[in-house]
Design an enzyme around this catalytic site. Structure first.
Site, PDB file in Angstrom:
ATOM      1  N   THR A 114       0.867  -1.174   0.000  1.00  7.27           N
ATOM      2  CA  THR A 114       0.000   0.000   0.000  1.00  7.27           C
ATOM      3  C   THR A 114       0.911   1.233   0.000  1.00  7.27           C
ATOM      4  O   THR A 114       2.131   1.108   0.091  1.00  7.27           O
ATOM      5  CB  THR A 114      -0.871   0.078   1.270  1.00  7.27           C
ATOM      6  OG1 THR A 114      -0.050   0.494   2.381  1.00  7.27           O
ATOM      7  CG2 THR A 114      -1.487  -1.269   1.609  1.00  7.27           C
ATOM      8  N   LYS A 138       6.955   3.473   1.233  1.00  3.95           N
ATOM      9  CA  LYS A 138       8.048   4.298   1.768  1.00  3.95           C
ATOM     10  C   LYS A 138       7.674   5.049   3.043  1.00  3.95           C
ATOM     11  O   LYS A 138       8.521   5.680   3.653  1.00  3.95           O
ATOM     12  CB  LYS A 138       8.463   5.355   0.722  1.00  3.95           C
ATOM     13  CG  LYS A 138       9.081   4.776  -0.507  1.00  3.95           C
ATOM     14  CD  LYS A 138       9.185   5.794  -1.624  1.00  3.95           C
ATOM     15  CE  LYS A 138       7.984   5.826  -2.513  1.00  3.95           C
ATOM     16  NZ  LYS A 138       7.699   4.738  -3.387  1.00  3.95           N
ATOM     17  N   GLU A 165      13.742  -3.057  -0.006  1.00  6.83           N
ATOM     18  CA  GLU A 165      14.598  -2.737  -1.166  1.00  6.83           C
ATOM     19  C   GLU A 165      13.847  -1.972  -2.251  1.00  6.83           C
ATOM     20  O   GLU A 165      14.384  -1.073  -2.888  1.00  6.83           O
ATOM     21  CB  GLU A 165      15.187  -4.036  -1.724  1.00  6.83           C
ATOM     22  CG  GLU A 165      16.077  -3.895  -2.936  1.00  6.83           C
ATOM     23  CD  GLU A 165      17.343  -3.063  -2.711  1.00  6.83           C
ATOM     24  OE1 GLU A 165      17.332  -1.907  -3.153  1.00  6.83           O
ATOM     25  OE2 GLU A 165      18.330  -3.565  -2.131  1.00  6.83           O
ATOM     26  N   LYS A 241      12.024   8.866  -1.094  1.00  2.99           N
ATOM     27  CA  LYS A 241      13.089   7.970  -1.570  1.00  2.99           C
ATOM     28  C   LYS A 241      14.455   8.477  -1.139  1.00  2.99           C
ATOM     29  O   LYS A 241      15.308   7.714  -0.696  1.00  2.99           O
ATOM     30  CB  LYS A 241      13.074   7.888  -3.107  1.00  2.99           C
ATOM     31  CG  LYS A 241      11.946   7.060  -3.645  1.00  2.99           C
ATOM     32  CD  LYS A 241      12.028   6.983  -5.151  1.00  2.99           C
ATOM     33  CE  LYS A 241      10.771   6.346  -5.697  1.00  2.99           C
ATOM     34  NZ  LYS A 241      10.676   6.352  -7.135  1.00  2.99           N
TER      35      LYS A 241
END
Ligand SMILES: NC(=O)c1ccc[n+]([C@@H]2O[C@H](COP(=O)([O-])OP(=O)(O)OC[C@H]3O[C@@H](n4cnc5c(N)ncnc54)[C@H](OP(=O)(O)O)[C@@H]3O)[C@@H](O)[C@H]2O)c1
Length: 372
Positions: A114, A138, A165, A241
């Protein structure tokens, strides 16, 4: 002599053949999402082989999204989950997690496909109760440095896998190699990259002459953007990120410390129409691209961190440079260390797309299952 060798080998062969198959229960959140659906297909295709060759019995114990919940003790057929989903009942997921927490002898992994903060909120409790986590989401790792450290500490103390990852660069192995560098004592001096598959796709299309609005809508249709495309256009997803990447490299970084350029304006009116809103920005992008092309340049969004700080920059680079040459959706990251300064370690590949992301998630699931 030969007989003696054979005699020695026999017990070994026997041991390999009778190696206990390890059952690991998987709980997939985001059952019908793009990545979740691709993952179910890929899991189904590899389950038998994993049992035979790696003695791993990966069973899909449960799968759910906001609307439906499916559970089967003997394992759901991953490709058939949609027909087994029943409407969500109050507290169904919480009951499942608490039941698994009471049975730590039964290894389980939650797979988060999700983009939800609500699911990220569950991580400390899941890891504390001995449940492993594999995530493409994230949200957890890009919160405060303290929250990131808390998750690392719990996973370490409880000896449970916590793998993410695909949160940077989809299936390109970036975080794993970075962790290896740090573990062997190499100092990461800087990271620089095109890390948003969706933004690089959009900018590439715009340079090919496609209208900005069409490029964004196509990126969304292909599953390259986040569920909310403004997460990409306003670089929110890229900031997440960069935060994850920087932290894995040993930089202490809070999201609000990142200097930020965006490729679109934010809508002011809550009831905006996405297409109309994007079309208003088409002429602006057309002019910018025209001017860049005249100078032999291309627009890219670069994410960078070094000892001076972290930034996301919308900038032009020469058309022949590596960052400008990337294929639509491709990511490239350069890692400079104390041992690799003149020839930085360079990692590149497809940085978005449900199939490739699901493949990376599956790799994490297998690695997590092996470690349990
Ligand atoms: N797509 C890519 O190329 C890519 C690449 C790298 C990483 N990722 C990451 O992978 C994740 C999934 O992306 P996606 O493209 O598959 O998104 P998606 O198609 O929108 O799917 C999201 C799924 O999550 C479910 N969900 C959302 N909130 C939930 C909640 N609170 N409880 C239970 N289920 C919930 C949704 O269920 P409902 O339909 O019921 O709302 C849906 O099944 C995101 O974190 C994204 O950043 C994606």
């Amino acid at each position: 002599m030969e007989n003696a060798v054979n005699a020695q080998l026999k017990p070994l062969t026997h041991a390999v053949k009778t190696r206990n198959t390890k059952r690991i229960d998987l709980i997939l959140i985001g059952a019908r999402g793009q990545v979740g659906s691709a993952l179910r297909r890929q899991l189904a295709a590899v389950q038998t082989k994993l049992k035979q060759q790696s003695a791993l019995d990966l069973r899909l114990l449960a799968s759910y999204d906001r609307r439906g919940f499916a559970f089967e003790l003997s394992g759901l057929n991953p490709v058939d989950v949609e027909s087994q989903l029943l409407p969500r009942a109050n507290g169904d997921a919480e009951r499942l997690f608490s039941q698994r927490g009471n049975h730590r002898e039964l290894p389980a992994i939650v797979i988060d496909c999700t983009a939800s903060d609500e699911i990220a909120d569950l991580y400390p409790q899941l890891l504390s109760s001995g449940i492993g986590i594999v995530t493409a989401n994230k949200r957890a790792n890009s919160r405060s440095q303290d929250f990131y450290q808390l998750l690392q500490d719990i996973a370490h103390d409880q000896h449970v896998p916590y793998r993410y990852e695909t949160t940077v660069g989809a299936a390109i192995p970036i975080l794993g190699p970075l962790q290896d560098l740090v573990t062997r004592g190499e100092k990461i001096e800087s990271l620089q990259g095109v890390l948003s598959g969706s933004l690089s796709y959009i900018l590439d299309r715009v340079h090919q002459g496609v209208a900005f609005s069409d490029a964004v809508l196509k990126a969304r249709e292909l599953g390259y953007t986040e569920p909310d495309p403004f997460d990409d256009l306003l670089a929110k997803d890229l900031v997440r990120k960069l935060v994850v990447l920087a932290r894995e490299a040993g930089f202490q970084l809070e999201p609000e410390q990142i200097n930020l350029d965006t490729i679109a304006k934010a809508p002011k009116d809550e009831n905006y129409n996405l297409q109309t809103f994007l079309q208003q920005q088409d002429p602006y992008w057309k002019a910018r691209v025209h001017a860049a092309k005249e100078r032999g340049q291309k627009w890219v969004v670069l994410a960078e961190v070094n000892h001076l700080g972290a930034r996301v920059t919308l900038t032009v680079v020469p058309e022949h440079s590596a960052f400008a040459q990337l294929a639509p959706g491709q990511n490239l990251v350069r890692i400079q260390t104390n041992h690799q300064q003149h020839l930085p370690l360079t990692l590149s590949g497809a940085g978005a797309g449900p199939e490739v992301t699901a493949a990376g998630v599956l790799s994490d699931v297998i690695a997590a299952a092996k470690s349990l």
